[in-house]
Scaffold this motif. Structure first.
Motif, PDB file in Angstrom:
ATOM      1  N   LEU A  81       2.496  -2.251   4.338  1.00 42.66           N
ATOM      2  CA  LEU A  81       1.057  -1.979   4.353  1.00 42.66           C
ATOM      3  C   LEU A  81       0.756  -1.040   5.511  1.00 42.66           C
ATOM      4  CD1 LEU A  81      -0.412  -5.555   3.739  1.00 42.66           C
ATOM      5  CD2 LEU A  81      -0.259  -3.692   2.074  1.00 42.66           C
ATOM      6  N   ARG A  82       0.055   0.049   5.246  1.00 41.93           N
ATOM      7  CA  ARG A  82      -0.224   1.014   6.315  1.00 41.93           C
ATOM      8  C   ARG A  82      -1.600   1.639   6.153  1.00 41.93           C
ATOM      9  NH1 ARG A  82       3.452   6.149   8.507  1.00 41.93           N
ATOM     10  NH2 ARG A  82       1.946   6.838  10.072  1.00 41.93           N
ATOM     11  N   ALA A  83      -2.272   1.811   7.278  1.00 42.48           N
ATOM     12  CA  ALA A  83      -3.452   2.667   7.349  1.00 42.48           C
ATOM     13  C   ALA A  83      -2.965   4.004   7.904  1.00 42.48           C
ATOM     14  CB  ALA A  83      -4.509   2.050   8.268  1.00 42.48           C
ATOM     15  N   VAL A  84      -2.887   5.007   7.066  1.00 39.82           N
ATOM     16  CA  VAL A  84      -2.313   6.295   7.467  1.00 39.82           C
ATOM     17  C   VAL A  84      -3.267   6.982   8.438  1.00 39.82           C
ATOM     18  CG1 VAL A  84      -1.490   8.533   6.684  1.00 39.82           C
ATOM     19  CG2 VAL A  84      -1.055   6.499   5.304  1.00 39.82           C
ATOM     20  N   GLU A  85      -2.792   7.261   9.641  1.00 36.42           N
ATOM     21  CA  GLU A  85      -3.632   7.794  10.710  1.00 36.42           C
ATOM     22  C   GLU A  85      -4.125   9.190  10.353  1.00 36.42           C
ATOM     23  OE1 GLU A  85      -0.406   6.954  11.141  1.00 36.42           O
ATOM     24  OE2 GLU A  85      -0.480   5.001  12.139  1.00 36.42           O
ATOM     25  N   THR A  86      -5.433   9.366  10.360  1.00 36.38           N
ATOM     26  CA  THR A  86      -6.051  10.641  10.005  1.00 36.38           C
ATOM     27  C   THR A  86      -7.065  11.010  11.079  1.00 36.38           C
ATOM     28  OG1 THR A  86      -5.811  10.159   7.652  1.00 36.38           O
ATOM     29  CG2 THR A  86      -7.357  11.897   8.263  1.00 36.38           C
ATOM     30  N   LEU A  87      -6.920  12.181  11.653  1.00 37.37           N
ATOM     31  CA  LEU A  87      -7.862  12.641  12.670  1.00 37.37           C
ATOM     32  C   LEU A  87      -9.131  13.143  11.988  1.00 37.37           C
ATOM     33  CD1 LEU A  87      -8.286  13.179  15.702  1.00 37.37           C
ATOM     34  CD2 LEU A  87      -7.410  15.487  15.316  1.00 37.37           C
ATOM     35  N   ALA A  88     -10.277  12.533  12.331  1.00 39.54           N
ATOM     36  CA  ALA A  88     -11.544  12.924  11.734  1.00 39.54           C
ATOM     37  C   ALA A  88     -12.602  13.059  12.819  1.00 39.54           C
ATOM     38  CB  ALA A  88     -11.989  11.884  10.702  1.00 39.54           C
ATOM     39  N   ASN A  89     -13.250  14.199  12.867  1.00 39.45           N
ATOM     40  CA  ASN A  89     -14.335  14.431  13.828  1.00 39.45           C
ATOM     41  C   ASN A  89     -13.892  14.178  15.265  1.00 39.45           C
ATOM     42  OD1 ASN A  89     -16.140  15.010  11.698  1.00 39.45           O
ATOM     43  ND2 ASN A  89     -16.484  12.826  11.380  1.00 39.45           N
ATOM     44  N   GLY A  90     -12.661  14.542  15.552  1.00 35.43           N
ATOM     45  CA  GLY A  90     -12.156  14.379  16.915  1.00 35.43           C
ATOM     46  C   GLY A  90     -11.768  12.968  17.292  1.00 35.43           C
ATOM     47  N   SER A  91     -11.788  12.047  16.330  1.00 39.28           N
ATOM     48  CA  SER A  91     -11.435  10.657  16.604  1.00 39.28           C
ATOM     49  C   SER A  91     -10.644  10.102  15.436  1.00 39.28           C
ATOM     50  CB  SER A  91     -12.687   9.798  16.824  1.00 39.28           C
ATOM     51  OG  SER A  91     -12.343   8.430  16.898  1.00 39.28           O
ATOM     52  N   TYR A  92      -9.700   9.238  15.745  1.00 41.86           N
ATOM     53  CA  TYR A  92      -8.953   8.590  14.668  1.00 41.86           C
ATOM     54  C   TYR A  92      -9.752   7.459  14.036  1.00 41.86           C
ATOM     55  CZ  TYR A  92      -4.794  11.215  15.885  1.00 41.86           C
ATOM     56  OH  TYR A  92      -3.906  12.223  16.102  1.00 41.86           O
ATOM     57  N   PHE A  93     -10.801   7.015  14.705  1.00 44.23           N
ATOM     58  CA  PHE A  93     -11.644   5.974  14.137  1.00 44.23           C
ATOM     59  C   PHE A  93     -12.608   6.570  13.113  1.00 44.23           C
ATOM     60  CE2 PHE A  93     -10.296   3.755  17.978  1.00 44.23           C
ATOM     61  CZ  PHE A  93     -10.010   2.507  17.453  1.00 44.23           C
ATOM     62  N   GLY A  94     -13.059   5.737  12.201  1.00 44.88           N
ATOM     63  CA  GLY A  94     -14.045   6.149  11.225  1.00 44.88           C
ATOM     64  C   GLY A  94     -13.565   6.114   9.794  1.00 44.88           C
ATOM     65  N   THR A  95     -12.255   6.049   9.585  1.00 43.02           N
ATOM     66  CA  THR A  95     -11.706   6.065   8.231  1.00 43.02           C
ATOM     67  C   THR A  95     -11.480   4.669   7.685  1.00 43.02           C
ATOM     68  OG1 THR A  95     -10.606   8.163   8.670  1.00 43.02           O
ATOM     69  CG2 THR A  95      -9.805   6.905   6.789  1.00 43.02           C
ATOM     70  N   PHE A  96     -10.959   3.765   8.510  1.00 43.82           N
ATOM     71  CA  PHE A  96     -10.555   2.448   8.026  1.00 43.82           C
ATOM     72  C   PHE A  96     -11.471   1.367   8.602  1.00 43.82           C
ATOM     73  CE2 PHE A  96      -6.712   5.096   8.141  1.00 43.82           C
ATOM     74  CZ  PHE A  96      -6.403   5.093   6.789  1.00 43.82           C
ATOM     75  N   LYS A  97     -12.481   1.003   7.829  1.00 47.28           N
ATOM     76  CA  LYS A  97     -13.440  -0.009   8.249  1.00 47.28           C
ATOM     77  C   LYS A  97     -13.503  -1.126   7.219  1.00 47.28           C
ATOM     78  CE  LYS A  97     -16.645   3.087  10.695  1.00 47.28           C
ATOM     79  NZ  LYS A  97     -18.060   3.550  10.774  1.00 47.28           N
ATOM     80  N   ASP A  98     -13.717  -2.341   7.715  1.00 48.62           N
ATOM     81  CA  ASP A  98     -13.986  -3.481   6.836  1.00 48.62           C
ATOM     82  C   ASP A  98     -12.828  -3.732   5.876  1.00 48.62           C
ATOM     83  OD1 ASP A  98     -16.543  -3.660   8.038  1.00 48.62           O
ATOM     84  OD2 ASP A  98     -17.292  -2.130   6.660  1.00 48.62           O
TER      85      ASP A  98
END
Length: 285
Positions: A81-98
């Motif tokens: 199981l993986r959350a593939v790290e993606t750079l978005a808007n200068g931060s890695y946060f914001g893609t994988f929530k909840d």
């Protein structure tokens, strides 16, 4: 006629992996079918069976409800199981929530990546999940993010060095509550690894981390390890380890290890209470 996007959605809102072609027979490759169901998001239901997969990439807004099913590694090369790290808007946060992962059995025997690699997640719950097989020389759980709760994990099969149980690498408000962890190396680890840019804790320091009421059985590592590696530029602080008990350091190392390898005072405010451990082996710390 239902639209293509809703054809496999139960009226209750559940997404059933078998409706996407997964067999759960322990023989066929179910990777594509399970991934298709996961990509749909929402409440993804497995019920029962053994699903052979190469690895599954999670998404936000997801509940993986394994029930009594087993997710088993088919071939090495990917995390189960993986959350593939993606750079978005200068931060890695914001893609994988909840994201919620509950029940079932995970078996990464023969794999060569961390079984769970869920980093930069926000609002993650892992509850009543049983791990029955570690990948070779890798961790059961590599976790990082904000507001992460691991409740009552049952982790078995750790035999060798580098097989950590639950390893928090970056983030804030990370909690481990209850459960039983059999590990080859450290049962509980709190600290990043700068050799991997995503496991190095550089984007987000480790703060407000707790492990409470966990039963451990560590073969060649510590019951709990809190550390900053040499070369790290961030702190590990506000850590609470309470009520950890069991066996540790049966072949090497020992009970608890709190250390700043950078020798720069980056490990701060660590509270340890109610720890009861039986130690074994020639080396104790």
């Amino acid at each position: 006629m239902p639209s293509a996007s809703s054809a496999y959605i139960d009226p209750t809102g559940n997404v059933y992996v078998r409706n996407y072609g997964a067999t759960g027979d322990g023989v066929n490759n179910d990777t594509a079918a399970v991934q298709a169901a996961v990509n749909r998001g929402g409440h993804v239901v497995f019920h029962f069976g053994q699903f052979l997969v190469d690895g599954i990439n999670v998404r936000g807004g997801l509940w993986l409800d394994f029930g009594n099913a087993t997710l088993k590694q088919r071939v090495p090369g990917r995390s189960l199981l993986r959350a593939v790290e993606t750079l978005a808007n200068g931060s890695y946060f914001g893609t994988f929530k909840d994201i919620r992962i509950t029940g079932g059995y995970l078996d990464a025997t023969g794999g060569n990546q961390h079984l769970m690699r869920l980093l930069f997640v926000e609002n993650l719950l892992i509850e009543d999940v049983t791990i029955i097989g570690y990948p070779t020389a890798q961790w059961a759980m590599a976790l990082g993010g904000r507001n992460v709760l691991v409740r009552n994990p049952q982790i078995y099969g750790g035999q060798t060095i580098f097989q950590d149980g639950v390893h928090f690498v970056h983030g804030q408000y990370l909690r481990l509550e209850g459960g039983y962890i059999v590990s080859g190396d450290d049962a509980i680890a709190i600290g990043g690894e700068p050799t991997d840019p995503f496991l190095g804790a550089e984007p987000d320091p480790l703060r407000f981390v707790s492990a409470k009421g966990v039963h451990v059985n560590s073969r060649s590592g510590f019951a709990a390890k809190v550390y900053v590696q040499a070369g790290s530029t961030v702190d590990v602080s506000d850590v609470d380890i309470d009520g950890v008990y069991g066996r540790a350091g049966q072949l090497r190392n020992g009970g608890m290890w709190i250390h700043d390898y950078s020798n720069s005072g980056k490990v701060k405010r660590v509270n340890v209470a109610g720890v009861a451990l039986e130690l074994g082996g020639a080396q104790h710390d």
